[in-house]
Write a protein that holds these residues in place. Structure first.
Motif, PDB file in Angstrom:
ATOM      1  N   GLU A  10      52.385  42.573  31.200  1.00 49.36           N
ATOM      2  CA  GLU A  10      51.995  42.389  29.865  1.00 49.36           C
ATOM      3  C   GLU A  10      50.761  41.420  29.510  1.00 49.36           C
ATOM      4  OE1 GLU A  10      53.873  41.937  25.295  1.00 49.36           O
ATOM      5  OE2 GLU A  10      54.973  41.337  27.150  1.00 49.36           O
ATOM      6  N   ARG A  11      50.911  40.291  30.375  1.00 52.57           N
ATOM      7  CA  ARG A  11      50.050  39.140  30.284  1.00 52.57           C
ATOM      8  C   ARG A  11      48.629  39.471  30.775  1.00 52.57           C
ATOM      9  NH1 ARG A  11      52.512  33.842  29.689  1.00 52.57           N
ATOM     10  NH2 ARG A  11      54.793  34.124  29.298  1.00 52.57           N
TER      11      ARG A  11
ATOM     12  N   SER B 127      39.243  38.660  29.635  1.00 46.45           N
ATOM     13  CA  SER B 127      39.450  38.335  31.134  1.00 46.45           C
ATOM     14  C   SER B 127      39.096  39.535  31.751  1.00 46.45           C
ATOM     15  CB  SER B 127      40.932  38.043  31.509  1.00 46.45           C
ATOM     16  OG  SER B 127      41.108  38.153  32.805  1.00 46.45           O
ATOM     17  N   ARG B 128      38.322  39.612  32.899  1.00 44.83           N
ATOM     18  CA  ARG B 128      38.047  40.629  33.678  1.00 44.83           C
ATOM     19  C   ARG B 128      39.076  41.042  34.860  1.00 44.83           C
ATOM     20  NH1 ARG B 128      35.008  44.389  33.197  1.00 44.83           N
ATOM     21  NH2 ARG B 128      34.182  44.423  35.459  1.00 44.83           N
ATOM     22  N   ARG B 129      40.098  40.234  35.052  1.00 38.94           N
ATOM     23  CA  ARG B 129      40.999  40.377  35.904  1.00 38.94           C
ATOM     24  C   ARG B 129      42.002  41.628  36.013  1.00 38.94           C
ATOM     25  NH1 ARG B 129      41.459  35.606  39.027  1.00 38.94           N
ATOM     26  NH2 ARG B 129      42.210  36.963  40.538  1.00 38.94           N
ATOM     27  N   ARG B 130      41.958  42.181  37.124  1.00 42.60           N
ATOM     28  CA  ARG B 130      42.806  43.430  37.195  1.00 42.60           C
ATOM     29  C   ARG B 130      43.416  43.669  38.718  1.00 42.60           C
ATOM     30  NH1 ARG B 130      37.134  43.422  37.428  1.00 42.60           N
ATOM     31  NH2 ARG B 130      36.196  45.154  38.516  1.00 42.60           N
ATOM     32  N   LEU B 131      44.394  44.336  38.914  1.00 38.72           N
ATOM     33  CA  LEU B 131      44.821  44.523  40.491  1.00 38.72           C
ATOM     34  C   LEU B 131      44.905  45.979  40.827  1.00 38.72           C
ATOM     35  CD1 LEU B 131      47.898  42.782  41.482  1.00 38.72           C
ATOM     36  CD2 LEU B 131      47.789  44.957  41.870  1.00 38.72           C
ATOM     37  N   LEU B 132      44.593  46.015  42.104  1.00 33.16           N
ATOM     38  CA  LEU B 132      44.415  47.527  42.697  1.00 33.16           C
ATOM     39  C   LEU B 132      45.425  47.525  43.674  1.00 33.16           C
ATOM     40  CD1 LEU B 132      43.709  50.550  43.054  1.00 33.16           C
ATOM     41  CD2 LEU B 132      41.755  49.573  44.145  1.00 33.16           C
ATOM     42  N   LEU B 133      46.599  48.178  43.949  1.00 36.79           N
ATOM     43  CA  LEU B 133      47.357  48.542  44.859  1.00 36.79           C
ATOM     44  C   LEU B 133      46.911  49.922  45.605  1.00 36.79           C
ATOM     45  CD1 LEU B 133      50.079  47.961  46.589  1.00 36.79           C
ATOM     46  CD2 LEU B 133      51.445  49.198  44.815  1.00 36.79           C
TER      47      LEU B 133
ATOM     48  N   ALA C 250      39.784  46.269  33.281  1.00 38.58           N
ATOM     49  CA  ALA C 250      40.120  45.110  33.070  1.00 38.58           C
ATOM     50  C   ALA C 250      41.579  45.045  32.554  1.00 38.58           C
ATOM     51  CB  ALA C 250      39.049  44.204  32.345  1.00 38.58           C
ATOM     52  N   GLY C 251      42.401  44.313  32.925  1.00 41.99           N
ATOM     53  CA  GLY C 251      43.871  44.121  32.312  1.00 41.99           C
ATOM     54  C   GLY C 251      44.722  45.406  32.997  1.00 41.99           C
TER      55      GLY C 251
ATOM     56  N   ASP D 158      48.127  34.437  37.287  1.00 41.26           N
ATOM     57  CA  ASP D 158      48.390  33.691  36.369  1.00 41.26           C
ATOM     58  C   ASP D 158      47.852  33.980  34.927  1.00 41.26           C
ATOM     59  OD1 ASP D 158      50.021  31.521  35.217  1.00 41.26           O
ATOM     60  OD2 ASP D 158      48.637  30.044  35.746  1.00 41.26           O
ATOM     61  N   PRO D 159      48.101  35.189  34.737  1.00 41.28           N
ATOM     62  CA  PRO D 159      47.490  35.725  33.307  1.00 41.28           C
ATOM     63  C   PRO D 159      48.197  35.039  32.139  1.00 41.28           C
ATOM     64  CG  PRO D 159      48.867  37.352  34.132  1.00 41.28           C
ATOM     65  CD  PRO D 159      48.741  36.285  35.455  1.00 41.28           C
ATOM     66  N   ARG D 160      47.203  34.872  31.225  1.00 39.05           N
ATOM     67  CA  ARG D 160      47.839  34.198  30.007  1.00 39.05           C
ATOM     68  C   ARG D 160      47.640  34.746  28.755  1.00 39.05           C
ATOM     69  NH1 ARG D 160      48.452  28.505  31.312  1.00 39.05           N
ATOM     70  NH2 ARG D 160      48.790  28.444  33.750  1.00 39.05           N
ATOM     71  N   PHE D 161      48.560  34.960  27.645  1.00 38.14           N
ATOM     72  CA  PHE D 161      48.136  35.455  26.319  1.00 38.14           C
ATOM     73  C   PHE D 161      47.206  34.576  25.690  1.00 38.14           C
ATOM     74  CE2 PHE D 161      52.906  36.471  26.761  1.00 38.14           C
ATOM     75  CZ  PHE D 161      52.813  37.762  26.899  1.00 38.14           C
ATOM     76  N   PRO D 162      45.824  35.343  25.378  1.00 40.61           N
ATOM     77  CA  PRO D 162      44.879  34.899  24.549  1.00 40.61           C
ATOM     78  C   PRO D 162      45.280  34.095  23.291  1.00 40.61           C
ATOM     79  CG  PRO D 162      44.797  37.207  24.463  1.00 40.61           C
ATOM     80  CD  PRO D 162      45.791  36.744  25.522  1.00 40.61           C
ATOM     81  N   PRO D 163      44.504  33.169  22.736  1.00 41.30           N
ATOM     82  CA  PRO D 163      45.007  32.860  21.551  1.00 41.30           C
ATOM     83  C   PRO D 163      44.530  33.814  20.439  1.00 41.30           C
ATOM     84  CG  PRO D 163      42.947  31.640  22.289  1.00 41.30           C
ATOM     85  CD  PRO D 163      43.451  32.399  23.456  1.00 41.30           C
TER      86      PRO D 163
END
Length: 280
Positions: free
Chosen positions: A53-54, A63-69, A123-124, A260-265
C-alpha cells in the motif's frame, strides 16, 4: 538470519551457480517444519500488504519505485503456485502479472525484450513474471531455435536492459525455483494419478524432461552471466513447497523494506478541510 535471506540465496555476481552444490530439499534461513512456515507466512501477510500500500501510495506523490518478481524454473518447479501464494498476501489491484508462453508471430517480429517490456509494472506496482525474457537464453538455446551467436549475445543485452530499469527505479527480484530430478518425476506422476490435474499435463512434458542436462547447463549459464550487483539471481530450493512460499515471500519483504516506501504528504490544509466538512 542476521544478514538476511538474500545473502543465503544469492548467486554471487561473477561467481559460479553450481546447482549441483545446492540441495533442492534444503531450507536455508528457516528452522522448523511446514506448520511453522505457514504460521510465519500468516505473520508476513499484513506486513507485505502494508508495504505494498505504501509503495502504491508513494507513486501518487511522484515516486518511480516499483518491484518486479521474475520466476524461472524447470517444469513443475512451482512458478504458478508461487504466484498464487504471493498474490494471496497482496492487493491484486496493485499487481501486474504476466505468464510468458511461446512467442506469438507478432512478438517474433520484434526484439526479444519487446514483449516483456510491455508487461513491466508501472510506478507503485508489483509485477510478477511467470517465465520471462530469460526463455530467450534457455529454451531457444536448448532447442536450437536461433544460432549460438544470437543467444550468446543476449546475456549482455539482458544485463544492460535490467541495469537501465534499476536506474529508473525498478527493483528486480529474480528467483530460480530449484527442484530435483526425482522430485520433478514424482510431480509429473502425481498429475497422471489425478484426473483433475490432467489438464496440466502434456506429452511434451516428458520430452522436455529428457532435456534435463541441457536445461541445467543453460540455467547455470544464465544464473552466472546475469547475476549482477544491480539485479542478482536468487536460488530458492523448491522441493518443499512450504519453504518455497516462505522464501519468496521473505525475499519480497526484504526488498520492499529496503525500498522503504512512504505515504506522500497531502497537498491540502487538514484543518481547513475538517472545518468545511463539519460546517456542512
Amino acid at each position: 538470519m542476521a544478514n538476511g535471506l538474500r545473502d543465503l540465496l544469492r548467486v554471487p555476481p561473477g561467481g559460479p551457480a553450481r546447482l549441483d552444490h545446492r540441495d533442492p530439499d534444503d531450507t536455508p534461513g528457516f528452522q522448523g517444519k511446514k506448520a511453522k512456515a505457514r504460521a510465519a507466512l500468516d505473520d508476513l501477510a499484513p506486513v507485505l500488504s502494508d508495504l505494498q500500500e505504501r509503495l502504491f501510495a508513494a507513486a501518487t506523490g511522484g515516486s518511480r519505485r516499483r518491484l518486479l518478481l521474475v520466476l524461472q524454473g524447470m517444469d513443475t518447479s512451482g512458478k504458478g503456485g508461487t504466484v498464487k501464494h504471493v498474490i494471496g498476501h497482496l492487493n491484486p489491484a496493485g499487481c501486474r502479472i504476466r505468464a510468458f508462453k511461446a512467442p506469438t508471430p507478432e512478438e517474433l517480429g520484434h526484439h526479444f525484450l519487446w514483449r516483456v517490456s510491455n508487461g513491466l509494472p508501472r510506478a507503485g506496482e508489483i509485477g510478477i513474471f511467470d517465465r520471462s525474457h530469460y526463455e530467450d537464453v534457455l529454451a531457444v538455446r536448448v532447442h536450437h531455435l536461433v544460432d549460438k551467436e544470437v543467444w550468446s549475445r543476449r546475456y549482455a543485452e539482458i544485463n544492460a536492459w535490467e541495469e537501465a530499469l534499476v536506474r529508473d527505479g525498478l527493483v528486480l527480484v529474480k528467483v530460480f525455483l530449484h527442484i530435483g530430478d526425482e522430485e520433478q518425476r514424482a510431480r509429473l506422476l502425481r498429475r497422471l494419478d489425478r484426473t483433475d490435474k490432467h489438464w496440466k499435463f502434456s506429452r511434451n512434458d516428458i520430452t522436455e524432461r529428457g532435456l534435463w542436462p541441457q536445461y541445467r547447463t543453460a540455467y547455470e549459464a544464465a544464473l552466472e552471466r546475469c547475476s549482477t550487483e544491480p539485479a542478482p539471481w536468487y536460488v530458492v530450493p523448491a522441493n518443499r513447497r512450504w519453504y518455497r512460499n516462505w522464501a519468496v515471500s521473505r525475499l519480497l519483504l526484504e526488498h520492499l523494506r529496503e525500498i522503504d516506501p512512504r505515504f506522500p504528504p497531502g497537498d491540502f490544509d487538514v484543518e481547513e478541510a475538517r472545518r468545511r466538512l463539519l460546517a456542512e
